[in-house]
Design a protein around this motif. Structure first.
Motif, short mmCIF file in Angstrom:
data_model
loop_
_atom_site.label_atom_id
_atom_site.label_comp_id
_atom_site.label_asym_id
_atom_site.label_seq_id
_atom_site.Cartn_x
_atom_site.Cartn_y
_atom_site.Cartn_z
N SER A 1 9.37 24.81 -10.84
CA SER A 1 8.35 24.34 -9.90
C SER A 1 7.57 23.15 -10.43
O SER A 1 6.99 22.38 -9.66
N LEU A 2 7.51 22.99 -11.76
CA LEU A 2 6.78 21.87 -12.35
C LEU A 2 7.71 20.82 -12.94
O LEU A 2 7.24 19.78 -13.40
N ASN A 3 9.00 21.09 -12.93
CA ASN A 3 9.96 20.18 -13.55
C ASN A 3 10.76 19.48 -12.46
O ASN A 3 11.97 19.63 -12.34
N GLN A 4 10.06 18.70 -11.64
CA GLN A 4 10.68 18.00 -10.53
C GLN A 4 10.58 16.50 -10.74
O GLN A 4 9.60 16.02 -11.30
N PRO A 5 11.59 15.74 -10.29
CA PRO A 5 11.48 14.27 -10.40
C PRO A 5 10.40 13.76 -9.48
O PRO A 5 10.08 14.39 -8.46
N PRO A 6 9.80 12.63 -9.81
CA PRO A 6 8.76 12.07 -8.94
C PRO A 6 9.34 11.65 -7.60
O PRO A 6 10.52 11.31 -7.50
N PRO A 7 8.54 11.67 -6.54
CA PRO A 7 9.05 11.26 -5.22
C PRO A 7 9.39 9.78 -5.22
O PRO A 7 8.85 9.00 -6.01
N PRO A 8 10.30 9.35 -4.34
CA PRO A 8 10.66 7.92 -4.28
C PRO A 8 9.47 7.08 -3.86
O PRO A 8 8.56 7.55 -3.18
N THR A 9 9.48 5.83 -4.28
CA THR A 9 8.40 4.90 -3.95
C THR A 9 8.33 4.67 -2.44
O THR A 9 9.35 4.43 -1.80
N TYR A 10 7.13 4.77 -1.89
CA TYR A 10 6.96 4.58 -0.45
C TYR A 10 7.13 3.11 -0.10
O TYR A 10 6.63 2.23 -0.79
N ARG A 11 7.84 2.86 0.98
CA ARG A 11 8.04 1.50 1.47
C ARG A 11 7.62 1.42 2.93
O ARG A 11 7.95 2.30 3.73
N GLU A 12 6.91 0.35 3.27
CA GLU A 12 6.46 0.16 4.64
C GLU A 12 7.66 -0.03 5.56
O GLU A 12 8.60 -0.75 5.23
N PRO A 13 7.66 0.63 6.73
CA PRO A 13 8.76 0.39 7.69
C PRO A 13 8.70 -1.03 8.22
O PRO A 13 7.63 -1.63 8.28
N PRO A 14 9.84 -1.61 8.61
CA PRO A 14 9.84 -2.99 9.11
C PRO A 14 9.05 -3.11 10.40
O PRO A 14 9.11 -2.24 11.27
N GLY A 15 8.27 -4.17 10.52
CA GLY A 15 7.48 -4.41 11.71
C GLY A 15 8.24 -5.22 12.74
O GLY A 15 9.40 -5.61 12.52
N PRO A 16 7.61 -5.49 13.89
CA PRO A 16 8.31 -6.25 14.95
C PRO A 16 8.66 -7.67 14.53
O PRO A 16 9.62 -8.25 15.02
N ASP A 17 7.86 -8.24 13.61
CA ASP A 17 8.13 -9.61 13.18
C ASP A 17 9.34 -9.71 12.28
O ASP A 17 9.83 -10.81 12.00
N SER A 18 9.81 -8.56 11.77
CA SER A 18 10.94 -8.59 10.85
C SER A 18 12.27 -8.34 11.55
O SER A 18 13.27 -8.10 10.91
N ALA A 19 12.28 -8.40 12.93
CA ALA A 19 13.53 -8.21 13.67
C ALA A 19 14.50 -9.33 13.37
O ALA A 19 14.12 -10.44 13.01
N SER A 20 15.79 -9.04 13.52
CA SER A 20 16.81 -10.04 13.20
C SER A 20 16.66 -11.25 14.12
O SER A 20 16.52 -11.10 15.34
N PRO A 21 16.69 -12.48 13.59
CA PRO A 21 16.55 -13.68 14.43
C PRO A 21 17.78 -13.88 15.30
O PRO A 21 18.87 -13.40 14.97
N PRO A 22 17.63 -14.57 16.45
CA PRO A 22 18.80 -14.80 17.31
C PRO A 22 19.83 -15.67 16.61
O PRO A 22 19.50 -16.53 15.80
N VAL A 23 21.09 -15.40 16.92
CA VAL A 23 22.18 -16.17 16.32
C VAL A 23 22.25 -17.53 17.00
O VAL A 23 22.30 -17.62 18.23
N THR A 24 22.26 -18.60 16.23
CA THR A 24 22.37 -19.96 16.77
C THR A 24 23.65 -20.61 16.28
O THR A 24 24.12 -20.33 15.19
#
Length: 221
Positions: A156-179
């Motif tokens: 119960s005390l010998n557990q690996p640390p949780p993974p590093t939290y990462r912010e989910p991608p926002g609307p500005d990070s959407a894939s740009p249109p293909v040109t």
């Protein structure tokens, strides 16, 4: 019974007692800090409820054990592996990797608390209260212990640390249109333009043929 026999028996008793005291623990232990006195400080007399260094010296601590602090919000519990932090009775220059604060910043006084601290690091562990700008620690609300390996850490005390939290991608990070770069054509347009070019060539050839025939007859019409 001769003196040599008595001396031999005394020696055997001492050896047996020493071996028993060094025997590995068979279970994890909950240590109530200060026993019935708890973890308290009298700010009027600047005295502690008991001698915590003496209490710690009477205990044997191992990985997986717990320290139970029966206290109030008038005191804090600081756990550190940094001897300098312990001697300074202050966490001002401590690191988040070696010092942990329990009940720090509580503004509601005289509130009964029970703070449970697991022992997860083998070797020297230091505990103190930094309340009243370190005065409690300076007047004895502090102790140090040495944590043995014992049975080792329980699962119960010998557990690996949780993974590093990462912010989910926002609307500005959407894939740009293909040109399509200038000078390049899409697959559909390319086929259409090639077909149009063939039709133009066919029309030119037809008019040229009609012109030749018309010339032979003296005119197209």
């Amino acid at each position: 019974m001769t003196g040599a026999t008595i001396l031999h028996l005394i020696t055997m008793a001492v050896l047996i007692s020493a071996a028993a005291s060094q025997a590995p623990p068979t279970k994890y232990i909950n240590h109530t800090v200060g026993d019935s006195a708890g973890w308290f400080f009298n700010s009027t007399t600047n005295t502690t409820a008991t001698n915590y260094s003496s209490w710690a010296g009477s205990q044997t601590f191992s990985l997986g054990d717990y320290l139970i602090f029966k206290t109030s919000s008038n005191q804090t519990v600081i756990q550190t592996y940094n001897l300098t932090t312990f001697r300074n009775c202050s966490i001002d220059d401590s690191s988040s990797n070696d010092t942990f604060v329990y009940n720090g910043g509580n503004t509601v006084f005289d509130q009964a608390l029970t703070i449970i601290v697991p022992l997860t690091i083998q070797g020297p562990n230091y505990f103190f209260s930094d309340a009243s700008d370190g005065i409690q620690c300076q007047h004895g609300l502090a102790f140090e212990i040495n944590v043995n390996r014992g049975l080792g850490l329980p699962p119960s005390l010998n557990q690996p640390p949780p993974p590093t939290y990462r912010e989910p991608p926002g609307p500005d990070s959407a894939s740009p249109p293909v040109t399509i770069p200038a000078g390049e054509e899409g697959t559909g347009n390319s086929g259409f333009k090639k077909g149009a070019s063939v039709q133009v060539i066919a029309c030119v050839c037809l008019f040229a043929l009609l012109a030749v025939i018309g010339g032979d007859r003296g005119g197209i019409f």
